[in-house]
Write a protein that holds these residues in place. Structure first.
Motif, PDB file in Angstrom:
ATOM      1  N   LEU A  51       0.832  -1.189   0.000  1.00 42.23           N
ATOM      2  CA  LEU A  51       0.000   0.000   0.000  1.00 42.23           C
ATOM      3  C   LEU A  51       0.872   1.246   0.000  1.00 42.23           C
ATOM      4  O   LEU A  51       1.770   1.387   0.815  1.00 42.23           O
ATOM      5  CB  LEU A  51      -0.934   0.001   1.212  1.00 42.23           C
ATOM      6  CG  LEU A  51      -1.929  -1.159   1.234  1.00 42.23           C
ATOM      7  CD1 LEU A  51      -2.673  -1.195   2.553  1.00 42.23           C
ATOM      8  CD2 LEU A  51      -2.908  -1.042   0.080  1.00 42.23           C
ATOM      9  N   TYR A 105      -1.907   4.819   6.735  1.00 39.54           N
ATOM     10  CA  TYR A 105      -3.199   4.943   7.409  1.00 39.54           C
ATOM     11  C   TYR A 105      -3.318   6.357   7.972  1.00 39.54           C
ATOM     12  O   TYR A 105      -2.477   6.802   8.743  1.00 39.54           O
ATOM     13  CB  TYR A 105      -3.344   3.923   8.548  1.00 39.54           C
ATOM     14  CG  TYR A 105      -4.571   4.202   9.378  1.00 39.54           C
ATOM     15  CD1 TYR A 105      -5.840   3.971   8.865  1.00 39.54           C
ATOM     16  CD2 TYR A 105      -4.465   4.745  10.648  1.00 39.54           C
ATOM     17  CE1 TYR A 105      -6.977   4.255   9.604  1.00 39.54           C
ATOM     18  CE2 TYR A 105      -5.597   5.036  11.396  1.00 39.54           C
ATOM     19  CZ  TYR A 105      -6.847   4.794  10.865  1.00 39.54           C
ATOM     20  OH  TYR A 105      -7.961   5.091  11.599  1.00 39.54           O
ATOM     21  N   ARG A 116      -7.192   4.219   0.909  1.00 37.59           N
ATOM     22  CA  ARG A 116      -6.148   3.206   1.046  1.00 37.59           C
ATOM     23  C   ARG A 116      -6.680   1.811   0.720  1.00 37.59           C
ATOM     24  O   ARG A 116      -6.014   1.020   0.070  1.00 37.59           O
ATOM     25  CB  ARG A 116      -5.619   3.264   2.484  1.00 37.59           C
ATOM     26  CG  ARG A 116      -4.643   2.199   2.871  1.00 37.59           C
ATOM     27  CD  ARG A 116      -4.313   2.357   4.358  1.00 37.59           C
ATOM     28  NE  ARG A 116      -3.723   1.179   4.907  1.00 37.59           N
ATOM     29  CZ  ARG A 116      -2.446   1.047   5.194  1.00 37.59           C
ATOM     30  NH1 ARG A 116      -1.610   2.033   4.966  1.00 37.59           N
ATOM     31  NH2 ARG A 116      -1.982  -0.064   5.708  1.00 37.59           N
ATOM     32  N   GLU A 117      -7.910   1.505   1.166  1.00 41.94           N
ATOM     33  CA  GLU A 117      -8.390   0.130   1.122  1.00 41.94           C
ATOM     34  C   GLU A 117      -9.384  -0.202   0.015  1.00 41.94           C
ATOM     35  O   GLU A 117      -9.468  -1.348  -0.402  1.00 41.94           O
ATOM     36  CB  GLU A 117      -8.956  -0.254   2.487  1.00 41.94           C
ATOM     37  CG  GLU A 117      -7.873  -0.207   3.550  1.00 41.94           C
ATOM     38  CD  GLU A 117      -8.218  -0.947   4.817  1.00 41.94           C
ATOM     39  OE1 GLU A 117      -9.305  -1.547   4.897  1.00 41.94           O
ATOM     40  OE2 GLU A 117      -7.379  -0.919   5.725  1.00 41.94           O
TER      41      GLU A 117
END
Length: 172
Positions: free
Chosen positions: A19, A23, A31-32
């Motif tokens: 990634l 966070y 990010r996800e």
């Protein structure tokens, strides 16, 4: 009319990503979501409902991970977070099934839900195409034994390489 839930793992996929985004509270979906979209493209069924380990509308911009994902895939989503990002609530009784509205700036943005007696609550908020009462109902039915929904527990096991303890069952 209550819908019966069959809590069985039908399909799983594991993706390994490096990634590029750290966070940052409030920006988890950036990010996800790309990883989740890739994973969803690899499974054989389209889910009827997705419980996300993050926020729905209980977010400063009313657009957390569950809202972002649900809008992109047009599937109902629920944010089920382990901690509160924003909002206030009244004291929550210790017994399973109790809940209190989570409010922010005069608006109900979710609920603080006791999924097990005497344990820390969950923060449930609608993501996309689902009401708060229905979201609470599904979360409580997906937590028959533990604090976290079974879907989150399965994902955590897969992510921590405890894969041998998860065997998919065949869809009926």
């Amino acid at each position: 009319m209550a819908v019966s839930l069959k809590l069985s793992l039908y399909y799983k996929t594991i993706l390994h990503y490096k990634l590029g985004i750290p966070y940052i509270p409030g920006f988890l979906s950036f990010r996800e979501v790309p990883v989740v979209l890739d994973a969803l493209s690899q499974i054989k069924i389209t889910p009827d409902l997705i419980l996300c380990d993050g926020q729905g509308i209980a977010h400063p911009r009313r657009f957390g991970l569950a809202s972002h994902l649900g809008l992109l895939i047009t599937v109902p989503t629920i944010g089920v977070a382990k901690s509160r990002l924003i909002g206030q609530h009244e004291e929550l009784p210790q017994q399973k099934g109790n809940w209190q509205p989570l409010r922010h700036r005069g608006e109900v943005i979710g609920a603080v839900v006791r999924s097990r007696t005497g344990v820390k609550p969950l923060y449930v908020s609608p993501g996309h195409r689902i009401s708060l009462p229905t979201a609470i109902d599904y979360v409580l039915r997906c937590t028959p034994k533990y604090r976290l929904p079974e879907t989150t527990r399965w994902a955590d096991k897969l992510a921590s390489n405890r894969i041998g303890s998860l065997r998919p069952s065949s869809p009926n």
